[in-house]
Write a protein that holds these residues in place. Structure first.
Motif, mmCIF file in Angstrom:
data_model
loop_
_atom_site.group_PDB
_atom_site.id
_atom_site.type_symbol
_atom_site.label_atom_id
_atom_site.label_comp_id
_atom_site.label_asym_id
_atom_site.label_seq_id
_atom_site.Cartn_x
_atom_site.Cartn_y
_atom_site.Cartn_z
ATOM 1 N N GLY A 1 39.027 33.371 37.449
ATOM 2 C CA GLY A 1 40.273 33.223 36.490
ATOM 3 C C GLY A 1 40.178 34.547 36.221
ATOM 4 O O GLY A 1 41.126 34.714 35.573
ATOM 5 N N THR B 1 45.088 38.474 40.934
ATOM 6 C CA THR B 1 44.343 37.672 40.568
ATOM 7 C C THR B 1 43.842 36.976 41.390
ATOM 8 O O THR B 1 44.491 35.594 42.644
ATOM 9 C CB THR B 1 45.809 36.858 39.891
ATOM 10 O OG1 THR B 1 45.779 37.743 38.333
ATOM 11 C CG2 THR B 1 44.488 35.776 38.701
ATOM 12 N N THR C 1 41.703 38.402 36.549
ATOM 13 C CA THR C 1 42.960 39.305 36.656
ATOM 14 C C THR C 1 43.130 40.688 36.797
ATOM 15 O O THR C 1 42.065 41.330 35.934
ATOM 16 C CB THR C 1 44.206 39.132 36.351
ATOM 17 O OG1 THR C 1 44.855 37.808 36.458
ATOM 18 C CG2 THR C 1 45.774 39.957 36.189
ATOM 19 N N ALA D 1 38.192 31.059 45.184
ATOM 20 C CA ALA D 1 39.385 32.081 44.677
ATOM 21 C C ALA D 1 40.586 31.593 45.704
ATOM 22 O O ALA D 1 40.294 31.805 46.589
ATOM 23 C CB ALA D 1 39.123 32.765 43.922
ATOM 24 N N LYS D 2 41.471 31.759 45.475
ATOM 25 C CA LYS D 2 43.223 31.342 45.889
ATOM 26 C C LYS D 2 43.425 33.324 46.008
ATOM 27 O O LYS D 2 43.618 33.271 43.619
ATOM 28 C CB LYS D 2 43.960 30.632 45.443
ATOM 29 C CG LYS D 2 43.357 29.177 45.910
ATOM 30 C CD LYS D 2 42.849 28.692 47.204
ATOM 31 C CE LYS D 2 42.769 27.954 47.743
ATOM 32 N NZ LYS D 2 42.564 27.678 49.064
ATOM 33 N N LYS E 1 43.379 24.821 43.121
ATOM 34 C CA LYS E 1 44.147 23.573 42.483
ATOM 35 C C LYS E 1 42.568 21.977 41.685
ATOM 36 O O LYS E 1 42.289 21.547 43.174
ATOM 37 C CB LYS E 1 45.135 22.650 43.165
ATOM 38 C CG LYS E 1 46.242 23.869 43.171
ATOM 39 C CD LYS E 1 47.595 22.845 43.922
ATOM 40 C CE LYS E 1 48.724 23.814 43.555
ATOM 41 N NZ LYS E 1 49.861 23.262 44.509
ATOM 42 N N ASN F 1 42.908 32.948 41.787
ATOM 43 C CA ASN F 1 42.949 31.892 40.535
ATOM 44 C C ASN F 1 41.907 30.761 41.198
ATOM 45 O O ASN F 1 41.276 30.185 42.148
ATOM 46 C CB ASN F 1 44.926 31.232 41.473
ATOM 47 C CG ASN F 1 45.400 32.150 40.808
ATOM 48 O OD1 ASN F 1 45.934 32.833 39.702
ATOM 49 N ND2 ASN F 1 46.871 32.537 41.392
#
Length: 205
Positions: free
Chosen positions: A154, A185, A156, A122-123, A190, A187
């Protein structure tokens, strides 16, 4: 660290832009103390003492003690004006507090176990770095911890997911559910979503 939150101040009667400019040239900081239904008082503090104290994160959410001409006054920092390019503090606003009256303050957030959450790929995106709270002065935390150890890809976390210390309430949540701000979050990196979609398409074929 306690001494950093006790500052000596002098009452000033020489007011105006010219007076403030002279104070700064003398390495002093003009300030004002107000609140608790008392008359505002114009003050002067030593710049070196203020500068050293404000380097501590807790300075901005800690109950401070101003020794005003020998009289101790408890207060919070409400505003700090800095020079646009010099490392100089230009002006301070302090607000008096009373032990029996609730205070409003912005408390910094400390994110724990961010490296654990990042191991999922995750970022991590921080949406806020401080939380506006209301509490009695004795309950005012120096920071609020948000543990990311169980944060899933994913996911939050919102204000309602943050465990606040006893006696502390969120100003935003007090306004209703529509003010339940996102805090952090995890994220997806990409390309991950598109890779998953491609895998699903291959399976379908």
């Amino acid at each position: 660290m306690t001494d950093l939150f006790t500052l000596d101040a002098e009452v000033r009667t020489d007011l105006g832009k010219g007076a403030s400019r002279r104070l700064r040239h003398a390495n002093k900081v003009p300030a004002i103390l107000y609140g608790e239904n008392q008359e505002p008082v114009s003050l002067t503090l030593e710049h070196k003492n203020v500068y050293r104290a404000q380097q501590e994160e807790a300075f901005y959410s800690h109950v401070l003690t101003l020794n005003v001409d020998g009289k101790a006054v408890e207060c919070l920092i409400k505003d700090m004006q800095r020079h646009p390019y010099k490392d100089v503090i230009m002006h301070l606003d302090f607000i008096r507090i009373d032990a029996k009256h609730a205070v409003h303050a912005n408390v910094p957030v400390h994110f724990l176990n961010e490296d654990v959450a990042a191991k999922t790929g995750a970022k991590i995106a921080h949406h806020i770095n401080e939380i506006a709270v209301t509490c009695l002065p004795k309950d005012l935390p120096e920071f609020i911890e948000v543990d990311l150890a169980d944060l899933e890809l994913g996911q939050t976390l919102h204000l309602s997911d943050v465990k606040l210390p006893a006696g502390v309430t969120s100003d935003e949540l007090a306004k209703g559910e529509s003010h339940d701000q996102a805090v952090v979050t995890a994220n997806a990196p990409k390309g991950k979503a598109s890779d998953d979609e491609a895998a699903e398409e291959d399976t379908a074929e």
